[in-house]
Design an enzyme around this catalytic site. Structure first.
Site, PDB file in Angstrom:
ATOM      1  N   ARG A 288       0.866  -1.181   0.000  1.00 14.78           N
ATOM      2  CA  ARG A 288       0.000   0.000   0.000  1.00 14.78           C
ATOM      3  C   ARG A 288       0.901   1.229   0.000  1.00 14.78           C
ATOM      4  NH1 ARG A 288      -2.137  -3.415   4.180  1.00 14.78           N
ATOM      5  NH2 ARG A 288      -4.219  -4.239   3.680  1.00 14.78           N
TER       6      ARG A 288
ATOM      7  N   HIS B 226      -1.985   2.145  -5.899  1.00 11.62           N
ATOM      8  CA  HIS B 226      -2.707   0.899  -5.636  1.00 11.62           C
ATOM      9  C   HIS B 226      -2.780   0.019  -6.882  1.00 11.62           C
ATOM     10  CE1 HIS B 226      -4.468  -0.420  -1.907  1.00 11.62           C
ATOM     11  NE2 HIS B 226      -5.419  -1.061  -2.556  1.00 11.62           N
TER      12      HIS B 226
ATOM     13  N   LYS C  33      -2.180  -1.879   7.965  1.00  8.22           N
ATOM     14  CA  LYS C  33      -3.328  -1.269   8.636  1.00  8.22           C
ATOM     15  C   LYS C  33      -3.372  -1.698  10.096  1.00  8.22           C
ATOM     16  CE  LYS C  33      -6.400  -0.716   4.641  1.00  8.22           C
ATOM     17  NZ  LYS C  33      -7.710  -1.054   4.060  1.00  8.22           N
TER      18      LYS C  33
ATOM     19  N   HIS D  38      -4.095  -9.024   3.883  1.00  6.72           N
ATOM     20  CA  HIS D  38      -5.553  -9.043   4.003  1.00  6.72           C
ATOM     21  C   HIS D  38      -5.950  -9.906   5.196  1.00  6.72           C
ATOM     22  CE1 HIS D  38      -6.213  -8.126  -0.570  1.00  6.72           C
ATOM     23  NE2 HIS D  38      -6.012  -7.035   0.142  1.00  6.72           N
TER      24      HIS D  38
ATOM     25  N   TYR E 132      -9.388 -11.101  -6.809  1.00  6.19           N
ATOM     26  CA  TYR E 132      -8.451 -11.278  -7.918  1.00  6.19           C
ATOM     27  C   TYR E 132      -8.768 -12.507  -8.756  1.00  6.19           C
ATOM     28  CZ  TYR E 132      -5.944  -7.599  -5.603  1.00  6.19           C
ATOM     29  OH  TYR E 132      -5.632  -6.404  -5.036  1.00  6.19           O
TER      30      TYR E 132
ATOM     31  N   ARG F  87      -0.185  -2.537  -6.696  1.00  5.89           N
ATOM     32  CA  ARG F  87      -0.550  -3.589  -5.734  1.00  5.89           C
ATOM     33  C   ARG F  87      -1.517  -4.583  -6.379  1.00  5.89           C
ATOM     34  NH1 ARG F  87      -1.078  -4.633  -0.119  1.00  5.89           N
ATOM     35  NH2 ARG F  87      -3.191  -5.057   0.622  1.00  5.89           N
TER      36      ARG F  87
END
Length: 298
Positions: free
Chosen positions: A148, A244, A172, A270, A279, A247
């Site tokens: 990110r 992004h 995050k 994630h 994806y 990514r």
């Protein structure tokens, strides 16, 4: 309890109890501030404890005229979280947004770049300028490690474990993960670090920060967006490319080349596999090829 006090307490809760990042907290706070501004503009005198479901329905109805369905859905989700917090703290008994549904968005597939387009972007960098080597290392890191933009600008020299083949990434909620780094990415980071960065006058607070601006300070998220936008124009690529996008391309190309979805999930950081599963919708032609190659009933 007024709106400002409730919002301040909510932000502290998100920071201390949930461990969310500052950017995420700011976004949640903006949703509450939108509601507060709407109440003021319409001279509606209610507080977070006694606001009714009917008032919130009218707010959602009005906001739907101003924003797209995706933004509307995010605002509803953010406000539901705020009122759930008030219930958690025993300020309210019910969530006034409980019966309000978000608009049906469908699933948005991420934009990606082909390997040729990534090479075209990187080859468009002017390496005669000192920031050229830095920018090449930045793009190689975004694509090579699937970071990110916030993870990139916060990457430290002390996070580089080249001998072990990993970098340590803070994602995050300040959650850390180890991401494998390939030889190409390692090569261009080393060139920038040993040939460019070493000659800079570095701000004391940025001694350990990997990627620096001309003043020896950490790069901002906005600067990374600007660098990529300019390179996109130079390369003549007519796509809306952001950090992004690299990514997304990282994950898509790994999947297309046979990587395990669980491994991609770990590398991207994630929490849920369902986030990574988007994806699998990017290139259905690839999935057809997988069936034809590996299924016993092909």
């Amino acid at each position: 309890m007024d709106w400002k006090q409730a919002l301040k307490d909510y932000e502290n809760f998100l920071r201390l109890e949930r461990g969310l990042s500052n950017n995420t907290i700011i976004n949640y706070a903006l949703d509450v501030k939108k509601l507060e501004s709407w109440l003021e503009a319409n001279s509606i005198d209610v507080n977070p404890i006694n606001i009714s479901e009917e008032t919130l329905q009218q707010f959602i109805y009005d906001i739907a005229k101003q924003v797209n369905p995706r933004s509307q859905s995010r605002i509803i989700s953010g406000l539901k979280g705020f009122f759930s917090y008030l219930i958690f703290e025993d300020y309210r008994k019910t969530n006034p947004l409980e019966l309000i549904e978000s608009p049906n968005l469908g699933r948005k597939l991420p934009d990606t770049l082909s390997l040729e387009e990534i090479n075209l972007l990187i080859n468009s960098i002017d390496l005669s300028k000192p920031q050229g080597e830095r920018n090449r290392a930045i793009l190689e890191t975004l694509y090579g490690c699937g970071l990110r933009v916030s993870e990139l600008v916060n990457l430290k020299i002390s996070d580089l474990f080249f001998e072990e083949g990993f970098i340590k990434v803070t994602g995050k909620g300040d959650k850390q993960r180890l991401v494998p780094i390939g030889a190409v990415t390692e090569k261009f980071i080393s060139i920038y670090r040993n040939e460019i960065r070493v000659h800079q006058q570095i701000h004391p607070l940025a001694k350990d920060t990997l990627f620096l601006n001309r003043r020896g300070k950490a790069l901002t998220r906005a600067m990374i967006f600007t660098i990529i936008k300019r390179l996109t124009e130079t390369a003549g690529i007519h796509k809306n490319i952001s950090p992004h996008t690299f990514r997304h391309s990282f994950a898509t190309h790994l999947l297309e080349n046979g990587a395990d979805l669980r491994a991609i999930q770990q590398m991207l950081g994630h929490e849920s596999i369902t986030t990574t599963e988007i994806y699998t919708h990017v290139d259905r032609r690839h999935l057809t090829e997988v069936i034809n190659k590996f299924h016993p009933r092909k």
